[in-house]
Design an enzyme around this catalytic site. Structure first.
Site, PDB file in Angstrom:
ATOM      1  N   LEU A   1    -103.378  79.897  43.736  1.00  0.00           N
ATOM      2  CA  LEU A   1    -103.858  79.772  42.548  1.00  0.00           C
ATOM      3  C   LEU A   1    -104.269  79.185  41.760  1.00  0.00           C
ATOM      4  O   LEU A   1    -103.836  77.738  42.553  1.00  0.00           O
ATOM      5  CB  LEU A   1    -102.295  80.177  41.588  1.00  0.00           C
ATOM      6  CG  LEU A   1    -103.133  81.134  40.803  1.00  0.00           C
ATOM      7  CD1 LEU A   1    -103.044  82.313  39.983  1.00  0.00           C
ATOM      8  CD2 LEU A   1    -100.942  81.015  39.607  1.00  0.00           C
ATOM      9  N   HIS A   2    -105.240  78.808  41.240  1.00  0.00           N
ATOM     10  CA  HIS A   2    -105.862  77.236  41.162  1.00  0.00           C
ATOM     11  C   HIS A   2    -107.741  77.654  40.879  1.00  0.00           C
ATOM     12  O   HIS A   2    -107.526  76.023  38.940  1.00  0.00           O
ATOM     13  CB  HIS A   2    -106.709  76.319  42.137  1.00  0.00           C
ATOM     14  CG  HIS A   2    -108.102  76.538  42.721  1.00  0.00           C
ATOM     15  ND1 HIS A   2    -108.112  78.188  43.236  1.00  0.00           N
ATOM     16  CD2 HIS A   2    -109.123  76.470  42.437  1.00  0.00           C
ATOM     17  CE1 HIS A   2    -109.325  78.023  43.457  1.00  0.00           C
ATOM     18  NE2 HIS A   2    -110.262  77.405  43.442  1.00  0.00           N
TER      19      HIS A   2
END
Ligand code: UD1
Length: 360
Positions: free
Chosen positions: A204-205
């Site tokens: 998740l970025h």
């Protein structure tokens, strides 16, 4: 002096795409320079990839580093202009959709240097993504558009790109995956985290997911619910590291954070996993080839072939656990087909096209 091809890379996803192209041009005896903008600079975001992928040391690292989009792109442009003026390449090759890609394409085209774009024509049609801006502008400026999937050909034709500039070459990132698959090894992480045989990998970025506190809170709740069902390993990208740590996500006993991983460890972990939850672009493609169900936490994808052919599915924070339950019950995304020309020979095709376009 023989013709010169100059490659510009800068961020983690560029490296597995550039490696097979550079190797194939090397085999053809082409004079090449590799410039690293320095967009990614942590050892495990950059150097590890060069070692593991067998990329040559960059001839030049511009050391640009992080900044706002404007500051980062502008600094890259200024530095690249000096390099291009000194080196006078016959062709600049750019990869993917990161800020380094856009900066290089803008500078080269204004200096009248031909640009080849590897991974041209992908479209999410979501202009809130910085990558969509980078893709569209880079394609508009490119002379040679090297395409990984048939949908990209349709987009580019619709945008009026001259068909002579379009080449459906397949996916060089998959060349790298297939070449190194025997060496994938997630065992260190599995042992260190004492993971059971059934586990999930999450990443998740994306700014759209981690920058806004309300959206992040929804993501964290959804991932904790996944953790109630299956152990989750989350290699944490530096973007969002603090927010994720502060969110309490890693207080969950079955959600395990790690530092960013190298290529071989990360893909080893993915290959051994039961499912992947991600907001990354490239991982949607890698899971498709590895046959691992991929649940993509985004409203859209620029890689629809991973849904029509592969193992990818778009999910929301609301329905994520429902999809996880389906995968755990054996009902993961169907298909399991590898898209056309994702066959390990894209780098060779690209090299042939590049060589044919170089001045004699
Ligand atoms: C970039 C790409 C994105 C890609 C991602 C893969 C753009 C617009 N985005 O996003 O498409 O999916 O790379 O990783 O180019 N940072 C470090 N160390 C590093 C690099 C970054 O700490 O080596 C931190 C910095 O705080 C930086 C932030 O991460 O500000 C974001 O880095 P940046 O290169 O601007 O974008 P990414 O989010 O990495």
């Amino acid at each position: 002096m023989s013709a010169l091809v100059l490659h510009v890379t800068g961020a983690r996803p560029n490296f597995p795409k550039a490696a097979p192209v550079i190797a194939a041009l090397e085999r053809r005896g082409v004079r090449q320079l590799l410039v690293h903008t320095g967009q990614h600079y942590d050892r495990n975001m950059s150097e590890v990839f060069f070692q593991e992928l067998g990329l040559p040391e960059p001839d030049l690292n511009l050391g640009i580093g992080s900044g706002s989009h404007a500051a980062q792109t502008a600094a890259m442009m200024t530095a690249l202009e000096t390099v291009f003026l000194e080196e006078r390449p016959d062709l600049v090759v750019v990869y993917g959709d990161v800020n380094s890609t856009l900066a290089a394409a803008l500078v080269a085209s204004k200096l009248g240097i031909r640009v080849a774009h590897v991974e041209a024509g992908l479209r999410s049609f979501d202009w809130t993504m910085p990558e969509e801006v980078n893709r569209v502008v880079t394609d508009r400026l490119s002379d040679v558009l090297l395409v990984t999937s048939a949908d990209a050909l349709v987009h580019l034709a619709r945008e009026g790109v001259d068909p002579d500039r379009l080449h459906f070459v397949g996916n060089p990132m998959i060349d790298t995956l297939l070449r190194l698959r025997d060496r994938f090894d997630g065992s260190r992480v599995v042992a260190e985290l004492s993971l059971p045989t059934t586990y999930a990998v999450a990443t998740l970025h994306r700014p759209g997911n981690v920058d806004d506190p309300t959206t992040l809170a929804r993501m964290v709740t959804a991932l904790r619910e996944v953790g109630d069902r299956i152990d989750v390993v989350l290699p944490v990208h530096p973007r969002g590291r603090q927010q994720l740590a502060a969110s309490g996500l890693f207080d969950h006993p079955r959600v395990h954070a790690t530092d960013p991983l190298g290529y071989l460890e990360f893909l080893g972990l993915v290959e051994g996993s039961t499912l992947v939850v991600t907001d990354s672009g490239g991982i949607q493609e890698e899971t498709t080839v590895l046959g691992v169900p991929c649940l993509t936490l985004r409203p859209n994808t620029e890689r629809p072939v991973t849904i029509t052919h592969g193992t990818n599915r778009l999910v929301t924070t609301e329905d994520l656990t429902q999809h996880v339950d389906a995968v755990l019950a054996g009902g993961g995304p169907a298909h399991g087909l590898v898209p056309p020309l994702w066959d390990g020979a894209a780098g060779e095709r690209i090299a042939d096209i590049v060589v044919a376009g170089l001045p004699g």
